[in-house]
Scaffold this motif. Structure first.
Motif, short mmCIF file in Angstrom:
data_model
loop_
_atom_site.label_atom_id
_atom_site.label_comp_id
_atom_site.label_asym_id
_atom_site.label_seq_id
_atom_site.Cartn_x
_atom_site.Cartn_y
_atom_site.Cartn_z
N ALA A 42 1.00 -1.25 -0.10
CA ALA A 42 -0.15 -0.35 0.28
C ALA A 42 0.48 1.60 0.07
CB ALA A 42 -1.32 0.92 0.82
N LEU A 43 2.01 1.55 0.84
CA LEU A 43 2.96 2.46 0.48
C LEU A 43 3.67 2.63 -0.29
CD1 LEU A 43 4.01 2.20 4.66
CD2 LEU A 43 2.49 4.50 3.62
N LEU A 44 3.85 1.40 -0.55
CA LEU A 44 4.74 1.25 -1.82
C LEU A 44 3.77 2.31 -3.32
CD1 LEU A 44 7.24 -0.02 -3.94
CD2 LEU A 44 6.21 -1.60 -4.35
N ALA A 45 2.27 1.72 -3.26
CA ALA A 45 1.79 1.92 -4.25
C ALA A 45 1.79 3.94 -3.98
CB ALA A 45 0.75 1.16 -4.45
N SER A 46 1.66 4.04 -2.72
CA SER A 46 1.35 5.30 -2.67
C SER A 46 2.68 6.73 -3.02
CB SER A 46 0.90 5.85 -1.31
OG SER A 46 -0.62 5.23 -1.21
N GLY A 47 4.01 5.53 -3.56
CA GLY A 47 5.02 6.90 -3.54
C GLY A 47 5.67 6.53 -2.71
N VAL A 48 5.16 5.58 -1.40
CA VAL A 48 6.34 5.91 -0.59
C VAL A 48 7.47 4.74 -0.25
CG1 VAL A 48 6.61 5.60 2.31
CG2 VAL A 48 4.65 7.17 0.79
N ARG A 49 8.90 5.42 -0.29
CA ARG A 49 10.05 4.37 -0.57
C ARG A 49 10.75 4.13 0.20
NH1 ARG A 49 7.21 3.79 -4.26
NH2 ARG A 49 7.35 3.97 -6.03
N THR A 50 10.62 4.80 1.69
CA THR A 50 11.41 4.78 2.56
C THR A 50 10.94 4.55 3.52
OG1 THR A 50 12.90 6.56 2.04
CG2 THR A 50 13.03 5.62 4.21
N LEU A 51 10.66 2.81 4.83
CA LEU A 51 10.16 3.09 5.69
C LEU A 51 10.66 2.99 7.12
CD1 LEU A 51 8.84 -0.41 4.42
CD2 LEU A 51 7.43 1.67 4.35
N ARG A 52 11.95 3.37 6.87
CA ARG A 52 12.32 3.14 8.24
C ARG A 52 13.96 3.76 8.25
NH1 ARG A 52 16.36 -0.42 10.65
NH2 ARG A 52 16.07 -2.42 8.83
N VAL A 53 14.86 4.25 9.36
CA VAL A 53 16.40 4.90 8.99
C VAL A 53 17.08 4.10 10.04
CG1 VAL A 53 15.48 6.51 8.16
CG2 VAL A 53 16.38 6.09 10.43
N GLN A 54 18.04 3.78 9.54
CA GLN A 54 19.00 2.48 9.77
C GLN A 54 19.48 3.33 11.39
OE1 GLN A 54 22.35 2.35 11.31
NE2 GLN A 54 22.21 0.48 11.49
N GLU A 55 19.12 2.47 12.49
CA GLU A 55 19.29 2.99 13.39
C GLU A 55 20.38 3.81 14.28
OE1 GLU A 55 18.49 -0.10 12.23
OE2 GLU A 55 16.11 -0.63 13.65
N GLY A 58 21.60 6.36 10.43
CA GLY A 58 19.85 7.01 9.71
C GLY A 58 19.77 6.76 8.35
N ALA A 59 20.25 5.76 7.37
CA ALA A 59 20.25 5.27 6.45
C ALA A 59 18.76 4.88 5.15
CB ALA A 59 21.43 4.26 6.03
N PRO A 60 18.25 6.03 5.08
CA PRO A 60 17.54 5.18 5.07
C PRO A 60 17.13 3.46 4.00
CG PRO A 60 17.89 6.10 2.45
CD PRO A 60 19.02 6.52 4.09
N ARG A 61 16.04 2.92 4.64
CA ARG A 61 15.45 1.54 3.98
C ARG A 61 13.94 1.39 4.10
NH1 ARG A 61 20.59 0.96 4.85
NH2 ARG A 61 21.87 0.02 6.46
#
Length: 113
Positions: A42-55, A58-61
């Protein structure tokens, strides 16, 4: 509803059956999804690519394996940390938050005992 990468008609499987549209929240923003979709899709289909950052760094994941093996898509769902977005089905009104960078206890050059 925006369908960036959703497959609405598959060349072999045909048209997908009609599904209800539900809303949910990710980092306090409202999104829509089809019932029976995973949080990740659902998030991917809405254009969201980053779900969290490395703890630590801070690198995007985001989505990596999309089959529940790698834990890269961990999010907090309705207050429960560490849920894999690729395995969790979206529910109406669900509140999802991304992971954040945490304070690092050791700094470069610090002496470890």
């Amino acid at each position: 509803m925006t369908t960036y990468g959703r497959i609405e008609h598959h060349p072999v499987l045909g048209s997908l059956k009609e599904r209800s549209i539900i809303s949910f929240f990710f980092d306090e923003r409202e999104f829509t999804a089809y019932e029976s979709e995973t949080v990740a899709s659902a998030l991917l289909a809405s254009g969201v690519r980053t779900l969290r950052v490395q703890e630590e760094t801070g690198a995007p994941r985001g989505i990596y394996c999309n089959i529940g093996h790698c834990y890269e898509c961990r999010v907090t769902v309705n207050g429960v940390q560490g849920k894999r977005a690729c395995l969790t089905l979206v529910e109406s009104g669900m509140k999802i938050t991304s992971g954040i960078q945490l304070p690092t206890p050791l700094q470069k050059g610090a002496v470890q005992r």
